[in-house]
Design a protein around this motif. Structure first.
Motif, short mmCIF file in Angstrom:
data_model
loop_
_atom_site.label_atom_id
_atom_site.label_comp_id
_atom_site.label_asym_id
_atom_site.label_seq_id
_atom_site.Cartn_x
_atom_site.Cartn_y
_atom_site.Cartn_z
N SER A 108 0.84 -1.19 0.00
CA SER A 108 0.00 0.00 0.00
C SER A 108 0.88 1.25 0.00
CB SER A 108 -0.88 0.02 1.25
OG SER A 108 -1.78 -1.06 1.22
N PRO A 109 0.32 2.38 -0.44
CA PRO A 109 1.11 3.62 -0.43
C PRO A 109 1.43 4.07 0.99
CG PRO A 109 -1.17 4.09 -0.97
CD PRO A 109 -1.03 2.60 -0.94
N ARG A 110 2.53 4.80 1.10
CA ARG A 110 2.91 5.39 2.37
C ARG A 110 2.52 6.87 2.33
NH1 ARG A 110 5.58 1.84 5.23
NH2 ARG A 110 6.42 3.32 6.71
N PHE A 111 2.31 7.44 3.51
CA PHE A 111 1.87 8.82 3.61
C PHE A 111 2.98 9.67 4.22
CE2 PHE A 111 -1.85 6.36 3.20
CZ PHE A 111 -2.82 7.17 2.64
N GLY A 112 3.26 10.81 3.58
CA GLY A 112 4.23 11.73 4.16
C GLY A 112 3.78 12.11 5.57
N TYR A 113 4.68 11.99 6.51
CA TYR A 113 4.32 12.29 7.90
C TYR A 113 5.51 12.99 8.54
CZ TYR A 113 2.16 11.78 12.49
OH TYR A 113 1.59 12.04 13.70
N ASP A 114 5.62 14.28 8.31
CA ASP A 114 6.72 15.07 8.87
C ASP A 114 6.28 15.57 10.25
OD1 ASP A 114 8.95 16.57 9.34
OD2 ASP A 114 8.46 18.15 7.90
N GLY A 115 6.37 14.66 11.22
CA GLY A 115 5.92 15.00 12.56
C GLY A 115 6.74 14.28 13.62
N PRO A 116 6.65 14.75 14.86
CA PRO A 116 7.41 14.12 15.94
C PRO A 116 6.84 12.77 16.33
CG PRO A 116 6.00 15.82 16.83
CD PRO A 116 5.84 15.87 15.33
N VAL A 117 7.72 11.84 16.69
CA VAL A 117 7.32 10.56 17.27
C VAL A 117 8.26 10.26 18.44
CG1 VAL A 117 6.34 9.55 15.17
CG2 VAL A 117 8.76 9.22 15.68
N GLU A 118 7.77 9.48 19.37
CA GLU A 118 8.59 9.04 20.50
C GLU A 118 8.71 7.53 20.46
OE1 GLU A 118 7.39 12.54 23.72
OE2 GLU A 118 6.40 10.59 23.83
N LEU A 119 9.88 7.04 20.80
CA LEU A 119 10.11 5.61 20.87
C LEU A 119 10.42 5.23 22.31
CD1 LEU A 119 12.36 4.96 17.74
CD2 LEU A 119 9.87 4.88 17.91
N VAL A 120 9.75 4.18 22.78
CA VAL A 120 10.00 3.68 24.13
C VAL A 120 10.56 2.27 23.98
CG1 VAL A 120 9.02 3.14 26.37
CG2 VAL A 120 8.08 5.04 25.02
N SER A 121 11.80 2.09 24.41
CA SER A 121 12.46 0.79 24.36
C SER A 121 13.02 0.50 25.74
CB SER A 121 13.59 0.82 23.32
OG SER A 121 14.24 -0.42 23.26
N GLY A 122 12.46 -0.52 26.40
CA GLY A 122 12.82 -0.77 27.81
C GLY A 122 12.31 0.39 28.64
N ALA A 123 13.21 1.01 29.40
CA ALA A 123 12.82 2.15 30.23
C ALA A 123 13.25 3.47 29.59
CB ALA A 123 13.45 2.02 31.61
N ARG A 124 13.72 3.42 28.36
CA ARG A 124 14.28 4.60 27.70
C ARG A 124 13.29 5.19 26.70
NH1 ARG A 124 20.07 5.40 26.10
NH2 ARG A 124 20.08 7.06 24.55
N LEU A 125 13.10 6.52 26.76
CA LEU A 125 12.24 7.23 25.82
C LEU A 125 13.12 8.17 25.00
CD1 LEU A 125 8.76 8.74 26.30
CD2 LEU A 125 10.57 10.19 25.37
N THR A 126 13.00 8.11 23.67
CA THR A 126 13.76 9.00 22.80
C THR A 126 12.81 9.69 21.83
OG1 THR A 126 14.22 7.15 21.29
CG2 THR A 126 15.92 7.68 22.92
N GLU A 127 13.15 10.92 21.46
CA GLU A 127 12.32 11.71 20.55
C GLU A 127 12.94 11.69 19.16
OE1 GLU A 127 11.86 15.57 22.25
OE2 GLU A 127 10.59 14.84 23.88
N HIS A 128 12.09 11.58 18.14
CA HIS A 128 12.55 11.49 16.77
C HIS A 128 11.59 12.25 15.86
CE1 HIS A 128 15.37 8.19 17.79
NE2 HIS A 128 14.44 7.89 18.67
N ARG A 129 11.90 12.27 14.56
CA ARG A 129 11.02 12.89 13.56
C ARG A 129 10.69 11.85 12.50
NH1 ARG A 129 8.98 17.57 14.11
NH2 ARG A 129 7.78 18.33 12.34
N ALA A 130 9.41 11.62 12.29
CA ALA A 130 8.97 10.65 11.28
C ALA A 130 9.10 11.24 9.89
CB ALA A 130 7.54 10.23 11.55
#
Length: 200
Positions: A108-130
């Protein structure tokens, strides 16, 4: 029986197709209206047009661009609206090769999503840009967290949190594959909420 874009709903409710419908799809579609992207379901497709379904249909006569699996950025015009169904007529008819590509392309097509996302891995939270978002995952700019393992929680926004795993890492980006695909409604909601923040 579903309605295709190559048919006009008559007053008696009977279908009046100008050409036979080629494919019944029920595939994810990306509709561009006045520069804004919308999530839709492509219900059927033929050489002359497509029947789509979306929550907020554009007005009759609106110029749009439609994309779905195997069909990239096809200009069309809204021919009829019977909410939530919309009939589109392509500016240029599809050829047999394009129709075969639609049938043979699973992604399926993907949608442009220029927005912030957060990733939680274990007890660690990191901020990123999709970068972009689809039913099955999200592509993110930069490098993944150093401890990214097989269980990552992706916070798309306050209303959408998804579990996934690191799918691949490339130069300047990486991808998270969702444990279970998003529904069309979940994806549409995320895109609409992002578009709303950009309009402010």
């Amino acid at each position: 029986m579903t309605q295709g874009a190559d048919q006009v709903p008559s007053r008696e409710g009977e279908e009046q197709r100008a050409a036979p419908r080629e494919r019944t799809l029920y595939a994810l579609g990306r509709l561009i209206v006045a520069g804004q992207q919308h999530v839709c379901t492509v219900r059927n497709l033929g050489p002359g047009g497509a029947g789509i379904e979306l929550d907020t249909p554009p007005a009759l006569g609106t110029a749009v661009t439609i994309e779905t699996r195997g069909l990239i950025a096809r200009a069309a015009t809204v021919r009829w609206v019977r909410e939530p169904m919309v009939g589109l007529t392509f500016d240029e008819p599809l050829g047999d090769e394009t129709l075969r590509a639609v049938a043979a392309t699973p992604r399926s097509p993907r949608f442009g999503y220029d927005g912030p996302v957060e990733l939680v891995s274990g007890a660690r939270l990191t901020e990123h840009r999709a970068i972009d978002l689809g039913l099955g995952g999200v592509r993110i700019a930069g490098a993944p967290p150093p401890d990214a393992g097989s269980a990552i929680e992706v916070v798309i926004d306050a209303e959408l949190v998804v579990r996934g795993k690191l799918a691949w890492t490339g130069e300047g980006a990486f991808a998270i594959e969702f444990a279970a695909p998003l529904s069309v409604r979940q994806l549409a909601g995320a895109i609409a909420r992002l578009e709303a923040t950009l309009d402010r």
